[in-house]
Every structure is written in C-alpha cells, then in structure tokens.
Design an enzyme around this catalytic site. Sequence first.
Site, mmCIF file in Angstrom:
data_model
loop_
_atom_site.group_PDB
_atom_site.id
_atom_site.type_symbol
_atom_site.label_atom_id
_atom_site.label_comp_id
_atom_site.label_asym_id
_atom_site.label_seq_id
_atom_site.Cartn_x
_atom_site.Cartn_y
_atom_site.Cartn_z
ATOM 1 N N ILE A 16 -31.338 -35.525 13.149
ATOM 2 C CA ILE A 16 -31.952 -34.326 12.582
ATOM 3 C C ILE A 16 -30.893 -33.284 12.242
ATOM 4 C CG2 ILE A 16 -33.487 -32.378 13.084
ATOM 5 C CD1 ILE A 16 -35.142 -34.328 14.818
ATOM 6 N N VAL A 62 -22.348 -27.817 23.827
ATOM 7 C CA VAL A 62 -23.245 -26.669 23.912
ATOM 8 C C VAL A 62 -23.590 -26.291 25.347
ATOM 9 C CG1 VAL A 62 -24.246 -27.094 21.633
ATOM 10 C CG2 VAL A 62 -25.337 -28.099 23.669
ATOM 11 N N TYR A 153 -36.955 -33.841 29.959
ATOM 12 C CA TYR A 153 -37.065 -33.529 28.533
ATOM 13 C C TYR A 153 -38.347 -32.758 28.222
ATOM 14 C CZ TYR A 153 -36.891 -34.489 23.470
ATOM 15 O OH TYR A 153 -36.853 -34.378 22.099
#
Length: 248
Positions: A16, A62, A153
């Site tokens: 994505i 990140v 998740y």
Amino acid sequence: MPNKPVAVITGGASGIGEATARRFAKDGYAIAIVDVNREAGEAVAKSIAASGGAARFYAGDVSDAKAMDRLAAAVEAEMGPAEALVTAAGLIPNTESIMDMDLAAHDRMWQVNYNGTIYTCRSFGRQMIAAKRGAIVTLGSINSRLPLPLPAYNPGKAAIERLTQLLAVELGRHGIRVNSVGPTYVMTPPLRAKVESGQRDMNKIMAVHALARLPEPKDIADGIAFLASDRASYVTGQTLIVDGGFSL
C-alpha cells in the site's frame, strides 16, 4: 528537487505504501519514501524518478522516536516541510490466540504499528504546525471496527482510529486535517505469500466480501489520495472504510 509539495510515505517500499507513493507522485507531490528496506525503497524512488516524478528514499525505523525526529529534519532540509503524511509502515501477523501468542512479537507489533504512527505524526506534524497546513492519513483497517483473532494487530488498529480522532482535534486548530483509511485484506506481496504457503484460505476470505475481488494496493491508495486532497478539505477525524462489503 523540483518545487513541489512534499508527501512523506512510511512503508513506501512495497504494498500500500508503494502504491500510495506512486499515486501521490502522479498527483504532483515530491515523495519522501521512508522504509527499513533500503534496496526496495531506493528502487521505488528511482522508478518514480524515471517516470518523471520526484522522489527520495530515507532509511528509517518508525518505532524509533528519535530516529523519526532526525529523519523529519533531513526531509525538511533536503526537500522541504511535509505537506502530506501517510503512515503506511506496519507489520502484518497471522491469526493466533491470546493464551498462546508470542509476547515478544506482540510487543513489536505495537512498537511498529501504533507507536510508529504516533512517532511519525509527531515528527512531521510539528512541521505542519509551523506551516499552518497539512494533511495526515493513518493506515487503519477493518480491524479498527471488528474484533478479529489478531491480539496485537486488532486492538492496535482500533487504537489508531482513536489516535486519528485525537490528532484531528489537536491539529485542526493549526489548519491540519487527519483522517484514516480502513482496508480489508489487500492483495499485497505479504498476503499473496501467505495464501501461497497455505496460511490464508482465499475461499474463506472471499466468502465474507460483498464484492467478488480483493482490492489491489492502488485501490487503497486512491482512497488515501482522496483524503489528502482538497476534495476532502472539510473532512477530518474520519476513517474511510475500503472493505468491499466485509464489515457488512
């Protein structure tokens, strides 16, 4: 680097994130691709440049807040302040039970998916505050809305939706919009590999979708591009569910 608005795409080396980087380049942005995969990230940047776009690759994890601060400073110095940010970096797990889950993997999922979103939004959000403009799109999921057997998740994506709402209020005062996109299963390389290895059953996946295909990464990128664009200039704090009817 041409004088173009800067879009920062984390996880931009594949899936994505890559599709979003390519879409934003077509929309006239200079792209800062952030990823831990240097080889793939540099290849995407070169491909965008070869197609007439502008892109640079930045290696960065990140889940490291200080590293994100340094990376944001480097992007601003070399390309200019971020006007758009897409937090597409993340880990995708297999289903598991809470009683038997790998706790180290659970913690790492939160560090990358949730903490990584916060760290990136803080580092680049400060640039947007200084400029009094910007658009952020976080990567949520149908997991933001439905309980599914992914103990790290799933709650993490629900937390990202609430974080998006909090940021929308906090940053809206500075002219910054913050939204989220919530995809269903997307036919990315990791999902394709899981299907081919027998870890995912496509018959079961498709049985719970109204539409007769899974989205490609570019389908999600289109939704992200809309949320970041002037066409959504009065939309903030929302999650755009792109799920082919899964949640129905």
